[in-house]
Design an enzyme around this catalytic site. Structure first.
Site, PDB file in Angstrom:
ATOM      1  N   SER A 144       7.165   0.843   3.625  1.00  0.00           N
ATOM      2  CA  SER A 144       7.120  -0.600   3.360  1.00  0.00           C
ATOM      3  C   SER A 144       7.729  -0.939   2.005  1.00  0.00           C
ATOM      4  CB  SER A 144       5.669  -1.082   3.382  1.00  0.00           C
ATOM      5  OG  SER A 144       5.598  -2.443   2.992  1.00  0.00           O
ATOM      6  N   TYR A 157      -2.801  -0.681   1.135  1.00  0.00           N
ATOM      7  CA  TYR A 157      -1.613  -0.608   1.992  1.00  0.00           C
ATOM      8  C   TYR A 157      -0.397  -0.182   1.165  1.00  0.00           C
ATOM      9  CZ  TYR A 157       2.075  -2.204   5.207  1.00  0.00           C
ATOM     10  OH  TYR A 157       3.181  -2.281   6.020  1.00  0.00           O
ATOM     11  N   LYS A 161       1.544   3.431   1.600  1.00  0.00           N
ATOM     12  CA  LYS A 161       2.955   3.451   2.013  1.00  0.00           C
ATOM     13  C   LYS A 161       3.806   4.195   0.968  1.00  0.00           C
ATOM     14  CE  LYS A 161       2.809   1.357   6.014  1.00  0.00           C
ATOM     15  NZ  LYS A 161       3.232   2.011   7.259  1.00  0.00           N
TER      16      LYS A 161
END
Ligand SMILES: NC(=O)c1ccc[n+]([C@@H]2O[C@H](COP(=O)([O-])OP(=O)(O)OC[C@H]3O[C@@H](n4cnc5c(N)ncnc54)[C@H](OP(=O)(O)O)[C@@H]3O)[C@@H](O)[C@H]2O)c1
Length: 252
Positions: A144, A157, A161
């Site tokens: 990401s 998150y 990532k």
């Protein structure tokens, strides 16, 4: 000769677009899912070509079984796409100033378990099959932009990532002697079903304005890049982290 492709989390969203992109090129796809059986079956039925299969399983609990099932059903996994993830939703938001410690801990643990440990374990199990078969395989991680730009409302998150990207770089080196390439994509915002409601109103305008193209990505654009990174002629891209964000974030 068509190849066997395992796409994790392929019931819907980007995973479904990736499954379709490979199937359109004549490859055989294992459509992996965890809980979304209805969409997974619809995805399987929508794929062009033959030899596609469904593989169910929680990547945190059964990575070996998932890898073994796909290996057997496809007659060998030549490409693994690590797409399954705990993603950014209202339910997983955990801005530190506004969330409870309990929720903070839960989302961090779930994110590490799925986005990092689950992907690592599936990768290990699939890579060992590739090595045993002498397959010149390809592994592509779905990372990401948030790993670089930051995810203020979803720090777990962004961190997981970033770890996934780093895992891909290390494995690109350790698996190269076995002829296996490992690369990652780092997409910005993608218009998948899950985030469709984010694209309405002022919030949608702000998301589109992040890119000088004035829009967000379509899943097929990201899927095409993943197909490229998994192509037999793309081995020299091993170790890459490919930014796919419409020039919305330029890292140095
Ligand atoms: N959409 C974006 O803007 C965007 C931007 C950058 C990167 N990405 C990345 O793109 C990928 C796909 O995202 P998406 O937007 O398409 O969301 P999505 O449709 O929600 O896909 C996530 C998938 O992960 C699977 N999954 C979650 N936990 C799992 C577990 N424990 N075991 C096995 N599978 C599990 C889910 O499977 P079930 O539904 O079957 O349970 C789901 O299909 C993710 O890696 C995400 O981080 C998305």
């Amino acid at each position: 000769m068509s190849r066997g492709i395992l796409v994790t989390g392929a019931a819907a969203g980007l995973g479904r677009a990736v499954a379709r992109a490979f199937a359109e090129r004549g490859e055989r796809v294992a459509v992996h899912y965890n809980s979304n059986s209805a969409d997974a079956e619809a995805t399987l039925e929508s794929l062009p070509g033959n030899g596609h299969v469904l593989v169910q399983g929680d990547i945190t609990a059964e990575p070996q079984r998932i890898a073994d099932t796909a290996e057997e059903a496809l007659g060998g996994v030549d490409v693994l796409v690590n797409n399954a993830a705990v993603v950014t939703t209202t339910a997983t938001a955990h801005p530190p100033a506004e969330t409870t410690f309990e929720h903070w801990q839960q989302v961090w643990r779930d994110s590490v378990a799925v986005n990092l440990l689950g992907a690592a374990d599936v990768t290990f199990c699939v890579a060992r099959h590739m090595i045993e078969r002498g397959a010149r395989g390809h592994i592509v991680n779905v990372g990401s932009r948030g790993a670089f730009r930051g995810e203020p409302d979803h720090p777990a998150y962004g961190a997981t990532k970033a770890a996934l990207h780093a895992m891909g770089q290390s494995l690109a080196v350790s698996l190269a002697p076995h002829g296996i390439s490992v690369a990652s994509v780092a997409p910005g915002f993608i218009a998948t079903e899950r985030v469709a409601d984010w694209l309405t109103g002022e919030r949608g305008d702000a998301l589109r304005a992040q890119s000088p193209f004035g829009r967000v990505a379509e899943p097929g654009e990201i899927a095409d890049a993943i197909v490229y990174l998994a192509a037999p002629g793309s081995t020299w891209a091993s170790g890459a982290i490919l930014d796919l964000n419409g020039a919305s974030y330029l890292r140095t």
